[in-house]
Design an enzyme around this catalytic site. Structure first.
Site, mmCIF file in Angstrom:
data_model
loop_
_atom_site.group_PDB
_atom_site.id
_atom_site.type_symbol
_atom_site.label_atom_id
_atom_site.label_comp_id
_atom_site.label_asym_id
_atom_site.label_seq_id
_atom_site.Cartn_x
_atom_site.Cartn_y
_atom_site.Cartn_z
ATOM 1 N N HIS A 268 0.997 -2.214 11.892
ATOM 2 C CA HIS A 268 2.063 -2.529 11.332
ATOM 3 C C HIS A 268 2.377 -4.641 10.993
ATOM 4 O O HIS A 268 1.359 -5.341 10.596
ATOM 5 C CB HIS A 268 3.075 -2.688 11.384
ATOM 6 N N GLU A 269 1.635 -4.973 12.019
ATOM 7 C CA GLU A 269 1.631 -6.473 12.843
ATOM 8 C C GLU A 269 0.200 -6.639 12.123
ATOM 9 O O GLU A 269 -0.267 -7.826 11.170
ATOM 10 C CB GLU A 269 1.920 -6.649 14.231
ATOM 11 N N HIS A 272 0.272 -7.067 7.994
ATOM 12 C CA HIS A 272 0.083 -8.381 7.744
ATOM 13 C C HIS A 272 -1.105 -9.836 8.496
ATOM 14 O O HIS A 272 -1.014 -10.431 7.475
ATOM 15 C CB HIS A 272 1.073 -8.936 8.802
ATOM 16 N N GLU A 298 5.151 -7.420 3.203
ATOM 17 C CA GLU A 298 5.783 -6.506 3.762
ATOM 18 C C GLU A 298 4.846 -5.004 3.576
ATOM 19 O O GLU A 298 4.515 -4.617 3.716
ATOM 20 C CB GLU A 298 7.137 -6.499 3.801
HETATM 21 ZN ZN ZN Z 1 6.856 -6.422 8.721
#
Ligand code: ZN
Length: 505
Positions: A268-269, A272, A298
């Site tokens: 997830h990170e 980003h 997101e």
């Molecule tokens: Zn996030």
């Protein structure tokens, strides 16, 4: 040098100074969260406060105002290059937002929110909403006052939504959440009633940290995180932070009894980070060298986490390697069972622990309450009951204490109203982008199952990453997919995936 050129250079220098201070603040925050010594926390926090105030002062300074009014004159505006033009527009937005609030009211508000966060912590600790209610009451009143000062067109809450997602309105959100709710509530019910639920128990047993670390690093390298432009550390709450184009850091957290937590939060990170590592060098050092909105940011983390990381193709490629690292735990688990287990979905009370399917319903509940607060229909006193009613209606679960109900999130204590919808927008944007990506890359599943992410990363870089904040969310979505935000793609994606995982019809 002409006056025009002189002013342009001066404006870029001012922005450069602000960016440098902000980078220092970002690095100090990162340090504070990744291992600064306890005794250094207090002075560090003061230094952060001081530097942040300097940046704020520059953003509303006379110098800034001089540049803005100069370039906004007729004739000057259209002579500007697209990058400087957009920077002027963004700086004007910030300038107006800050200038419209009287300085003493703003100071009072900052003090209130910091007291309120402590009050929230105590209230959560004691599971007693009444300790937090008076603070929340005041924070809501302040936000109402700010909305009046900033102004609004249709709905007061639009003004707050726009702080995080430019152009977003209650009208649009009512429409997209309405569609999504109609399709997700029955799907969640069908999943719950399925007689073919996956068995995920094997995921929750001891997995040694060294093995987890090794596998996480390997996956980051595979999907293209640039270790020469970032690093990975450990924190209680994982996050990503872009300091500059060549330094985008992420953090993760290893849990002994659940290796999926570290793995999926790392991916997830990394999503980003991939966004910020691949912004065009043309935008380096400007205020446009960042993601365009919370929702689009997101969408990138969720795309990599869920649509890649929780896909069957991904594990076709990597499952045998994970098994080799953890033979004791996984040798007897088939790929099919593993895939179903990492996609287990069930209604729960806690948003941050929710699965891909039910997560959006947690967000809709918060959105509806925030909307009602700023319509003036609801006060802080009414919230716990409304909260529980909505959880019963949408997810079929009710918290037996405030700690796991109304007090679970810190957002309201810090005054962040209008932020929650970004999470669900991220899911919707991601599914809409993915649909178009599949048209352009029909061999996408094949690529993923070969561990070849380059074409996918190039697709994202060309259409999303490189633009940074140069394009608005709506310009990006319409430019890429040919239409505005449309929730049907997320509903289609979730229906297809969870009907297969839960063997429905
Ligand atoms: Zn996030």
């Amino acid at each position: 040098m002409s006056e025009f050129e002189q002013k342009k250079t001066g404006f870029h220098e001012l922005i450069g100074r602000m960016k440098s201070y902000s980078e220092a603040v970002g690095l100090m925050y990162w340090d504070l969260r990744t291992g600064a010594p306890k005794k250094g926390v207090e002075p560090r926090s003061q230094a952060i406060g001081l530097l942040s105030t300097e940046v704020f002062k520059m953003s509303v300074s006379e110098e800034m105002e001089t540049y803005l009014t100069f370039f906004e004159q007729p004739g000057h505006f259209d002579q500007l290059d697209p990058i400087t033009l957009k920077m002027i527009k963004e700086s004007r937005k910030e300038f107006d937002l800050s200038k419209k609030i009287p300085a003493d009211r703003y100071r009072e508000y900052v003090t209130l929110t910091s007291q309120s966060e402590s009050a929230w912590e105590e209230a959560k600790h004691n599971s007693d909403y009444s300790l937090f209610e008076p603070y929340l009451d005041k924070i809501i009143a302040f936000n109402r006052e700010f909305i009046e000062l900033w102004g609004y067109k249709d709905h007061p809450y639009d003004t707050l939504l726009n702080l995080y997602e430019p152009g977003l309105t209650v009208k649009k959100l009512d429409e997209v959440f309405g569609t999504l709710r109609e399709r997700l509530v029955p799907l969640v019910k069908a999943v719950q009633e399925s007689s073919a639920k996956p068995d995920a128990s094997f995921l929750y047993q001891p997995f040694n940290k060294a093995g987890q670390k090794e596998f996480n690093r390997y996956i980051l390298e595979q999907i293209g995180y640039d270790f020469d432009a970032g690093r990975v550390d450990e924190t209680e709450h994982p996050f990503a932070t872009g300091l500059n184009l060549g330094d985008v850091r992420i953090t993760t957290r290893y849990k002994d009894n659940d290796f999926t937590f570290a793995l999926f939060s790392t991916i997830h990170e990394c999503g980003h980070a991939l966004y910020e590592q691949n912004i065009s060098p043309e935008l380096a050092g400007t205020i446009l060298c960042q993601g365009t909105s919370m929702g689009i940011h997101e969408s990138q983390s969720r795309f990599w986490e869920n649509m890649i990381g929780r896909s069957e193709s991904f594990w076709t490629r990597y499952y045998s390697e994970l098994q080799k690292l953890f033979p004791e735990q996984l040798a007897d688990v088939s790929l099919a069972d593993f895939y179903r287990a990492i996609n287990e979905a069930k209604p729960s009370l806690i948003r941050i622990e929710a699965d891909e399917l039910t997560y959006n319903l947690h967000i809709m509940i918060r959105y509806e309450l925030e909307k009602e607060i700023f319509s003036g229909k609801v006060t802080a006193k009414d919230l716990p009951e409304l909260w529980n009613n909505r959880y019963r209606e949408y997810l079929g679960v009710v918290a037996d204490s405030d700690e796991f109900g109304i007090l679970q999130d810190v957002h309201w204590a810090g005054g962040s109203f209008g932020y929650f919808p970004s999470y669900a927008l991220g899911n919707m944007y991601a599914a809409q982008f993915e649909k178009t990506m599949r048209k352009d890359l029909p061999e996408m599943d094949q690529l993923i199952s070969e561990g070849n992410f380059q074409p996918i990363k190039e697709w994202l870089t060309e259409r999303i990453y490189r633009h940074g904040k140069l394009l608005t969310p709506s310009e990006l979505v319409v430019g890429i997919t040919g239409e505005e935000l449309n929730p049907s793609y997320l509903a289609d994606y979730l229906e297809e995936k969870f009907k297969s995982v839960y063997k429905l019809n």
